[in-house]
Design a protein around this motif. Sequence first.
Motif, PDB file in Angstrom:
ATOM      1  N   GLU A  20     -49.050  -1.869  26.149  1.00 30.06           N
ATOM      2  CA  GLU A  20     -49.068  -0.442  26.112  1.00 30.06           C
ATOM      3  C   GLU A  20     -50.438  -0.161  25.585  1.00 30.06           C
ATOM      4  OE1 GLU A  20     -46.274   1.407  23.396  1.00 30.06           O
ATOM      5  OE2 GLU A  20     -44.605   0.599  24.898  1.00 30.06           O
ATOM      6  N   GLU A  46     -46.483  -2.050   9.585  1.00 27.24           N
ATOM      7  CA  GLU A  46     -46.067  -2.793  10.668  1.00 27.24           C
ATOM      8  C   GLU A  46     -45.910  -4.293  10.360  1.00 27.24           C
ATOM      9  OE1 GLU A  46     -45.703  -1.782  13.874  1.00 27.24           O
ATOM     10  OE2 GLU A  46     -47.163  -0.439  14.406  1.00 27.24           O
ATOM     11  N   GLY A  61     -54.095   9.020  23.761  1.00 21.67           N
ATOM     12  CA  GLY A  61     -54.617   8.241  22.494  1.00 21.67           C
ATOM     13  C   GLY A  61     -54.697   6.856  22.772  1.00 21.67           C
ATOM     14  N   ARG A  65     -50.879   1.685  10.003  1.00 20.77           N
ATOM     15  CA  ARG A  65     -49.429   1.794  10.029  1.00 20.77           C
ATOM     16  C   ARG A  65     -48.504   0.611   9.339  1.00 20.77           C
ATOM     17  NH1 ARG A  65     -48.086   3.660  16.479  1.00 20.77           N
ATOM     18  NH2 ARG A  65     -49.499   5.159  16.267  1.00 20.77           N
ATOM     19  N   SER A  88     -54.283  11.517  16.620  1.00 20.78           N
ATOM     20  CA  SER A  88     -53.753  13.023  16.825  1.00 20.78           C
ATOM     21  C   SER A  88     -53.669  13.716  15.470  1.00 20.78           C
ATOM     22  CB  SER A  88     -52.340  12.750  17.281  1.00 20.78           C
ATOM     23  OG  SER A  88     -52.390  12.000  18.585  1.00 20.78           O
ATOM     24  N   GLY A 137     -55.387   3.027  22.718  1.00 24.77           N
ATOM     25  CA  GLY A 137     -55.353   1.914  21.760  1.00 24.77           C
ATOM     26  C   GLY A 137     -56.590   1.164  21.766  1.00 24.77           C
ATOM     27  N   HIS A 168     -52.307   8.137  13.299  1.00 22.06           N
ATOM     28  CA  HIS A 168     -52.786   8.043  14.869  1.00 22.06           C
ATOM     29  C   HIS A 168     -53.983   8.983  14.692  1.00 22.06           C
ATOM     30  CE1 HIS A 168     -49.477  11.385  15.762  1.00 22.06           C
ATOM     31  NE2 HIS A 168     -50.112  11.646  14.709  1.00 22.06           N
ATOM     32  N   GLU A 206     -51.252  -4.651  14.418  1.00 17.53           N
ATOM     33  CA  GLU A 206     -52.260  -4.632  13.080  1.00 17.53           C
ATOM     34  C   GLU A 206     -51.841  -3.641  12.368  1.00 17.53           C
ATOM     35  OE1 GLU A 206     -53.706  -6.050  11.042  1.00 17.53           O
ATOM     36  OE2 GLU A 206     -55.177  -7.600  11.660  1.00 17.53           O
ATOM     37  N   GLN A 232     -57.726   3.715  17.314  1.00 21.17           N
ATOM     38  CA  GLN A 232     -57.506   4.406  18.358  1.00 21.17           C
ATOM     39  C   GLN A 232     -58.603   5.539  18.972  1.00 21.17           C
ATOM     40  OE1 GLN A 232     -54.156   6.953  17.812  1.00 21.17           O
ATOM     41  NE2 GLN A 232     -52.501   5.195  18.026  1.00 21.17           N
TER      42      GLN A 232
HETATM   43  C1  FA5 Z   1     -49.719   7.400  19.315  1.00 18.42           C
HETATM   44  O1  FA5 Z   1     -50.140   7.132  18.449  1.00 18.42           O
HETATM   45  C2  FA5 Z   1     -50.053   8.789  19.985  1.00 18.42           C
HETATM   46  N1  FA5 Z   1     -50.761   9.721  18.964  1.00 18.42           N
HETATM   47  C3  FA5 Z   1     -50.987   8.777  21.248  1.00 18.42           C
HETATM   48  C4  FA5 Z   1     -50.986  10.071  22.033  1.00 18.42           C
HETATM   49  C5  FA5 Z   1     -52.125  10.942  21.889  1.00 18.42           C
HETATM   50  C6  FA5 Z   1     -49.932  10.267  23.104  1.00 18.42           C
HETATM   51  C7  FA5 Z   1     -52.018  12.184  22.552  1.00 18.42           C
HETATM   52  C8  FA5 Z   1     -50.164  11.497  23.810  1.00 18.42           C
HETATM   53  C9  FA5 Z   1     -51.221  12.347  23.588  1.00 18.42           C
HETATM   54  P1  FA5 Z   1     -48.720   5.303  20.110  1.00 18.42           P
HETATM   55  O2  FA5 Z   1     -47.973   5.109  18.689  1.00 18.42           O
HETATM   56  O3  FA5 Z   1     -48.093   4.790  21.221  1.00 18.42           O
HETATM   57  O4  FA5 Z   1     -49.023   6.833  20.547  1.00 18.42           O
HETATM   58  O5  FA5 Z   1     -50.111   4.523  19.866  1.00 18.42           O
HETATM   59  C10 FA5 Z   1     -50.974   4.613  20.994  1.00 18.42           C
HETATM   60  C11 FA5 Z   1     -51.503   3.454  20.944  1.00 18.42           C
HETATM   61  O6  FA5 Z   1     -52.096   2.629  19.933  1.00 18.42           O
HETATM   62  C12 FA5 Z   1     -50.794   2.273  21.543  1.00 18.42           C
HETATM   63  O7  FA5 Z   1     -50.706   2.353  22.825  1.00 18.42           O
HETATM   64  C13 FA5 Z   1     -51.306   0.988  21.241  1.00 18.42           C
HETATM   65  O8  FA5 Z   1     -52.386   0.735  22.371  1.00 18.42           O
HETATM   66  C14 FA5 Z   1     -52.139   1.255  19.966  1.00 18.42           C
HETATM   67  N2  FA5 Z   1     -51.381   0.827  18.692  1.00 18.42           N
HETATM   68  C15 FA5 Z   1     -50.304   1.625  18.204  1.00 18.42           C
HETATM   69  N3  FA5 Z   1     -49.957   0.853  17.027  1.00 18.42           N
HETATM   70  C16 FA5 Z   1     -50.647  -0.338  17.035  1.00 18.42           C
HETATM   71  C17 FA5 Z   1     -50.776  -1.338  16.092  1.00 18.42           C
HETATM   72  N4  FA5 Z   1     -50.082  -1.342  15.156  1.00 18.42           N
HETATM   73  N5  FA5 Z   1     -51.866  -2.307  16.478  1.00 18.42           N
HETATM   74  C18 FA5 Z   1     -52.784  -2.034  17.389  1.00 18.42           C
HETATM   75  N6  FA5 Z   1     -52.550  -1.048  18.339  1.00 18.42           N
HETATM   76  C19 FA5 Z   1     -51.693  -0.136  18.260  1.00 18.42           C
END
Ligand code: FA5
Length: 346
Positions: free
Chosen positions: A286, A203, A314, A201, A172, A316, A170, A210, A215
């Motif tokens: 999400e 996944e 964060g 990731r 972050s 997507g 991420h 993906e 992000q």
């Molecule tokens: C995070 O990665 C946190 N770092 C986000 C964050 C930052 C929260 C700062 C609070 C403060 P998450 O795992 O939910 O959170 O991923 C964030 C977004 O990335 C998701 O909502 C989605 O839109 C996108 N995302 C996550 N995994 C995937 C994936 N495998 N393929 C495509 N988009 C993805």
Amino acid sequence: MTENLDNIKKQFYEELNSVNSYAELERVRVAYLGKKGLVTEQLKNLRYLTPEEKKTAGMMVNSLKDEIEQAIISYQGTLKEKEYRKEIEGAERYDFTIPTNRELGTLHPITIVQRRIEEIFMTMGFIIEDGLEIQTEYNNFEAVNTPKDHPARDMQDTYYLENGQLLKTHTSAAQNTIMRKYGAPKKGEHLKVLFPGRCFRNENVDASHENTFFQLEGMMIGDDISIANLIYFMKVLLTEVFERDVKIRLRPGFFPFVEPGFELDINCAICGGKGCPTCKNSGWLELLPCGMIHPNVLRMGGIDPEKYTGFAFGLGLTRLAMMKYNIKDIRLFNSGNLKQLKQFTR
Ligand code: FA5
């Protein structure tokens, strides 16, 4: 003897300087240092001298032999340079000013959306930073309050390198480096940073997941930041990107690096909220997790949580591009299918 050696040396350098290929260089080497070469002959002739004469003459001939050997070795470098020059001079030349009717390349839809968001946030005083794709485990997890053995690590399984580093899961992962780079803002000022990036990731890939996706993270820190600021910036972001009303929902979400944390979901643009494979039949996708930065994260970034607060989100980015352009399947983005990708270009 001395005169003879001087003549050989002079003749050698004349021949060497006109050499233009490795084959010619080899010919010169053999002519001087080969079995019947001029220098070798001089070495053979030493046997006709008295022991006293042999000592001085031997030193002189051997020193000439060493000099010639060295000159030949260093001339190989000169030859390489000569060859490069020949290649460059003979290379096909282009005139970039001549108009072309060949089809031009286009921007990727993710790049278009990313640039648009950068424009929006830059007008609000944000600076843009670029995080590394290969990260330390510390930056990706520990520095954002996710110590080893924390259950939240399971949500972001990634690819580890042999040296113990990893492909960041991420954006972050850049928070700590950015906080340390800029430090706490001065009184009445804010640290406002936007940092987009490619994430990875391990996944199970499907229509909305993906293993390689983008992000875009944002962070604002100051001595007066509250959830109201967070909600304001999220609203501006979505309204400007979609240029139309979009239905969103905000619900509590858990991330170790924010407290409180939220999930901001967007109504699925593919099915209008009815349910489809893209939104896994839930009607929502999400999109934008966010929250107030956890005091531990600020502290680890060298910022005093007693004096400062901040929000982070964060986004997507890949999923946002899906919703913006009504793309049903995330796999299109990495497919290299130019025919389809080009239709979104301005
Ligand atoms: C995070 O990665 C946190 N770092 C986000 C964050 C930052 C929260 C700062 C609070 C403060 P998450 O795992 O939910 O959170 O991923 C964030 C977004 O990335 C998701 O909502 C989605 O839109 C996108 N995302 C996550 N995994 C995937 C994936 N495998 N393929 C495509 N988009 C993805």
